[in-house]
Every structure is written in structure tokens, then in C-alpha cells.
Design a protein around this motif. Sequence first.
Motif, short mmCIF file in Angstrom:
data_model
loop_
_atom_site.label_atom_id
_atom_site.label_comp_id
_atom_site.label_asym_id
_atom_site.label_seq_id
_atom_site.Cartn_x
_atom_site.Cartn_y
_atom_site.Cartn_z
N HIS A 120 -11.34 -2.73 -7.15
CA HIS A 120 -11.79 -2.76 -5.76
C HIS A 120 -11.11 -3.91 -5.04
O HIS A 120 -10.98 -5.00 -5.60
CB HIS A 120 -13.31 -2.90 -5.69
CG HIS A 120 -14.01 -1.64 -6.05
ND1 HIS A 120 -14.19 -1.25 -7.36
CD2 HIS A 120 -14.55 -0.68 -5.29
CE1 HIS A 120 -14.83 -0.09 -7.38
NE2 HIS A 120 -15.06 0.28 -6.14
N VAL A 121 -10.66 -3.65 -3.83
CA VAL A 121 -9.94 -4.65 -3.05
C VAL A 121 -10.58 -4.78 -1.67
O VAL A 121 -11.29 -3.88 -1.20
CB VAL A 121 -8.45 -4.29 -2.90
CG1 VAL A 121 -7.76 -4.25 -4.25
CG2 VAL A 121 -8.26 -2.97 -2.18
N SER A 122 -10.30 -5.90 -1.02
CA SER A 122 -10.78 -6.10 0.34
C SER A 122 -9.96 -5.24 1.31
O SER A 122 -8.92 -4.69 0.94
CB SER A 122 -10.62 -7.58 0.73
OG SER A 122 -9.24 -7.89 0.89
N ILE A 123 -10.42 -5.18 2.53
CA ILE A 123 -9.71 -4.39 3.53
C ILE A 123 -8.33 -4.98 3.82
O ILE A 123 -7.38 -4.24 4.07
CB ILE A 123 -10.56 -4.22 4.82
CG1 ILE A 123 -10.00 -3.07 5.66
CG2 ILE A 123 -10.66 -5.51 5.58
CD1 ILE A 123 -10.96 -2.56 6.69
N LEU A 124 -8.21 -6.30 3.75
CA LEU A 124 -6.90 -6.93 3.95
C LEU A 124 -5.93 -6.56 2.84
O LEU A 124 -4.75 -6.28 3.10
CB LEU A 124 -7.05 -8.45 4.05
CG LEU A 124 -7.80 -8.98 5.26
CD1 LEU A 124 -7.97 -10.49 5.15
CD2 LEU A 124 -7.07 -8.62 6.54
N GLU A 125 -6.43 -6.55 1.61
CA GLU A 125 -5.58 -6.16 0.48
C GLU A 125 -5.20 -4.68 0.56
O GLU A 125 -4.06 -4.31 0.28
CB GLU A 125 -6.30 -6.44 -0.83
CG GLU A 125 -6.47 -7.92 -1.12
CD GLU A 125 -7.38 -8.18 -2.30
OE1 GLU A 125 -6.91 -8.86 -3.24
OE2 GLU A 125 -8.53 -7.71 -2.28
N LEU A 126 -6.15 -3.84 0.99
CA LEU A 126 -5.84 -2.41 1.14
C LEU A 126 -4.79 -2.20 2.22
O LEU A 126 -3.88 -1.39 2.06
CB LEU A 126 -7.12 -1.62 1.45
CG LEU A 126 -6.93 -0.11 1.51
CD1 LEU A 126 -6.48 0.46 0.16
CD2 LEU A 126 -8.22 0.56 1.96
N ALA A 127 -4.91 -2.92 3.31
CA ALA A 127 -3.91 -2.83 4.38
C ALA A 127 -2.53 -3.23 3.86
O ALA A 127 -1.52 -2.59 4.16
CB ALA A 127 -4.32 -3.70 5.56
N ASP A 128 -2.50 -4.28 3.06
CA ASP A 128 -1.24 -4.74 2.48
C ASP A 128 -0.66 -3.71 1.52
O ASP A 128 0.54 -3.43 1.54
CB ASP A 128 -1.45 -6.08 1.77
CG ASP A 128 -0.16 -6.72 1.32
OD1 ASP A 128 0.80 -6.75 2.13
OD2 ASP A 128 -0.09 -7.18 0.17
N LEU A 129 -1.51 -3.11 0.69
CA LEU A 129 -1.06 -2.11 -0.28
C LEU A 129 -0.56 -0.82 0.38
O LEU A 129 0.38 -0.20 -0.10
CB LEU A 129 -2.19 -1.77 -1.26
CG LEU A 129 -2.56 -2.84 -2.28
CD1 LEU A 129 -3.85 -2.46 -2.99
CD2 LEU A 129 -1.43 -3.02 -3.27
N THR A 130 -1.23 -0.42 1.45
CA THR A 130 -0.90 0.87 2.08
C THR A 130 0.05 0.75 3.26
O THR A 130 0.64 1.74 3.68
CB THR A 130 -2.18 1.57 2.58
OG1 THR A 130 -2.81 0.73 3.57
CG2 THR A 130 -3.12 1.87 1.44
#
Length: 70
Positions: free
Chosen positions: A7-17
Motif C-alpha cells: 500500500h502506498v500514499s497518494i503521492l507515491e501512487l501519483a509518482d508510480l502512475t
Amino acid sequence: MSDLTKHVSILELADLTGLPVQWLQREADAGRIPHIRAGRRRFFNVALAVKAISESSVATCAQTEVSDAK
């Protein structure tokens, strides 16, 4: 643990996607991207979020193609 099951934060998800944080927030608020809330923070399972995003984009593309065909 695999990157897809954590599970990742929204900032990490934004970075990944490569998607904007604001767009991810709107989609999560609308219930289109599954997430877990912990207080004011959200956490996303990477695999489930990516699946939901890709399904959403496929549906959007299909709707656009139908509209263009009319």
C-alpha cells in the motif's frame, strides 16, 4: 513484499502512475479507485489501483469511440 501488493500514499501512487494527485483524489472520492483511509490519509494497493485506472481508461476510450462513430 512485491511492489504490486504493498500500500502506498497518494503521492507515491501519483509518482508510480504518472497521474496528477488531484485526479487520483477525485477518482478515489468517487469510489472508482479502491483505497483505505487512515485518518485524513489514503493508502492504495498498487495492483488494485492500477487495475481500476486501466479499466476506467478502457471504458472511457470505448465511450469515445462510440460517440465518434455516430
